[in-house]
Design a protein around this motif. Structure first.
Motif, PDB file in Angstrom:
ATOM      1  N   UNK A  16       0.826  -1.202   0.000  1.00 34.09           N
ATOM      2  CA  UNK A  16       0.000   0.000   0.000  1.00 34.09           C
ATOM      3  C   UNK A  16       0.863   1.256   0.000  1.00 34.09           C
ATOM      4  N   UNK A  17       1.912   1.255   0.798  1.00 32.81           N
ATOM      5  CA  UNK A  17       2.830   2.387   0.829  1.00 32.81           C
ATOM      6  C   UNK A  17       3.489   2.589  -0.525  1.00 32.81           C
ATOM      7  N   UNK A  26       3.964  10.073  -9.824  1.00 37.53           N
ATOM      8  CA  UNK A  26       3.497  10.283 -11.192  1.00 37.53           C
ATOM      9  C   UNK A  26       2.542  11.463 -11.271  1.00 37.53           C
ATOM     10  N   UNK A  27       1.788  11.724 -10.224  1.00 32.22           N
ATOM     11  CA  UNK A  27       0.858  12.855 -10.245  1.00 32.22           C
ATOM     12  C   UNK A  27       1.621  14.172 -10.260  1.00 32.22           C
ATOM     13  N   UNK A  28       2.774  14.213  -9.616  1.00 26.11           N
ATOM     14  CA  UNK A  28       3.553  15.437  -9.600  1.00 26.11           C
ATOM     15  C   UNK A  28       4.216  15.726 -10.927  1.00 26.11           C
ATOM     16  N   UNK A  43      -2.703   3.615 -14.663  1.00 26.73           N
ATOM     17  CA  UNK A  43      -3.058   4.576 -13.615  1.00 26.73           C
ATOM     18  C   UNK A  43      -4.374   4.173 -12.939  1.00 26.73           C
ATOM     19  N   UNK A  44      -5.351   3.732 -13.724  1.00 27.82           N
ATOM     20  CA  UNK A  44      -6.631   3.296 -13.183  1.00 27.82           C
ATOM     21  C   UNK A  44      -6.460   2.010 -12.372  1.00 27.82           C
ATOM     22  N   UNK A  45      -5.650   1.092 -12.882  1.00 22.30           N
ATOM     23  CA  UNK A  45      -5.401  -0.166 -12.184  1.00 22.30           C
ATOM     24  C   UNK A  45      -4.713   0.085 -10.846  1.00 22.30           C
ATOM     25  N   UNK A  46      -3.735   0.990 -10.830  1.00 22.43           N
ATOM     26  CA  UNK A  46      -3.050   1.312  -9.579  1.00 22.43           C
ATOM     27  C   UNK A  46      -4.000   1.974  -8.592  1.00 22.43           C
ATOM     28  N   UNK A  47      -4.887   2.815  -9.073  1.00 27.13           N
ATOM     29  CA  UNK A  47      -5.868   3.473  -8.205  1.00 27.13           C
ATOM     30  C   UNK A  47      -6.800   2.448  -7.568  1.00 27.13           C
ATOM     31  N   UNK A  50      -4.968   0.335  -5.014  1.00 26.32           N
ATOM     32  CA  UNK A  50      -4.759   1.069  -3.774  1.00 26.32           C
ATOM     33  C   UNK A  50      -6.009   1.017  -2.905  1.00 26.32           C
ATOM     34  N   UNK A  51      -7.155   1.184  -3.512  1.00 27.31           N
ATOM     35  CA  UNK A  51      -8.410   1.115  -2.756  1.00 27.31           C
ATOM     36  C   UNK A  51      -8.610  -0.287  -2.181  1.00 27.31           C
ATOM     37  N   UNK A  52      -8.370  -1.305  -2.984  1.00 31.07           N
ATOM     38  CA  UNK A  52      -8.538  -2.684  -2.527  1.00 31.07           C
ATOM     39  C   UNK A  52      -7.576  -3.010  -1.385  1.00 31.07           C
ATOM     40  N   UNK A  53      -6.321  -2.597  -1.520  1.00 32.10           N
ATOM     41  CA  UNK A  53      -5.348  -2.864  -0.455  1.00 32.10           C
ATOM     42  C   UNK A  53      -5.676  -2.083   0.809  1.00 32.10           C
ATOM     43  N   UNK A  54      -6.234  -0.895   0.670  1.00 37.06           N
ATOM     44  CA  UNK A  54      -6.625  -0.126   1.849  1.00 37.06           C
ATOM     45  C   UNK A  54      -7.746  -0.831   2.612  1.00 37.06           C
TER      46      UNK A  54
END
Length: 69
Positions: A16-17, A26-28, A43-47, A50-54
């Motif tokens: 998650x980190x 990448x956003x910066x 980018x969508x897959x990583x998003x 991240x939600x799933x891991x959270x």
């Protein structure tokens, strides 16, 4: 059982980190416009990951905090 739970919690927290740091990096680098841009591809897959891991991290943390008799 308890060791496996804590090991899973550490692995999920590290992943998650990593995902949060990579997304922030990448956003910066992207150009910021006033036009809303949809997430696509990796980018969508990583998003979504991240939600799933959270959610998994939250559930593991709640399970780990239960009193064991």
């Amino acid at each position: 059982m308890e060791i496996a739970l804590y090991t899973a919690l550490i692995i999920v927290s590290a992943a998650l980190t990593f995902l949060v740091v990579v997304q922030g990096r990448t956003a910066g680098l992207q150009q910021r416009d006033t036009i809303y841009r949809t997430k696509r591809g990796i980018e969508k897959t990583m998003h979504q990951a991240t939600i799933a891991l959270a959610v998994v991290f939250l559930l593991l943390a709640l399970i780990a905090s239960l009193p064991i008799w």
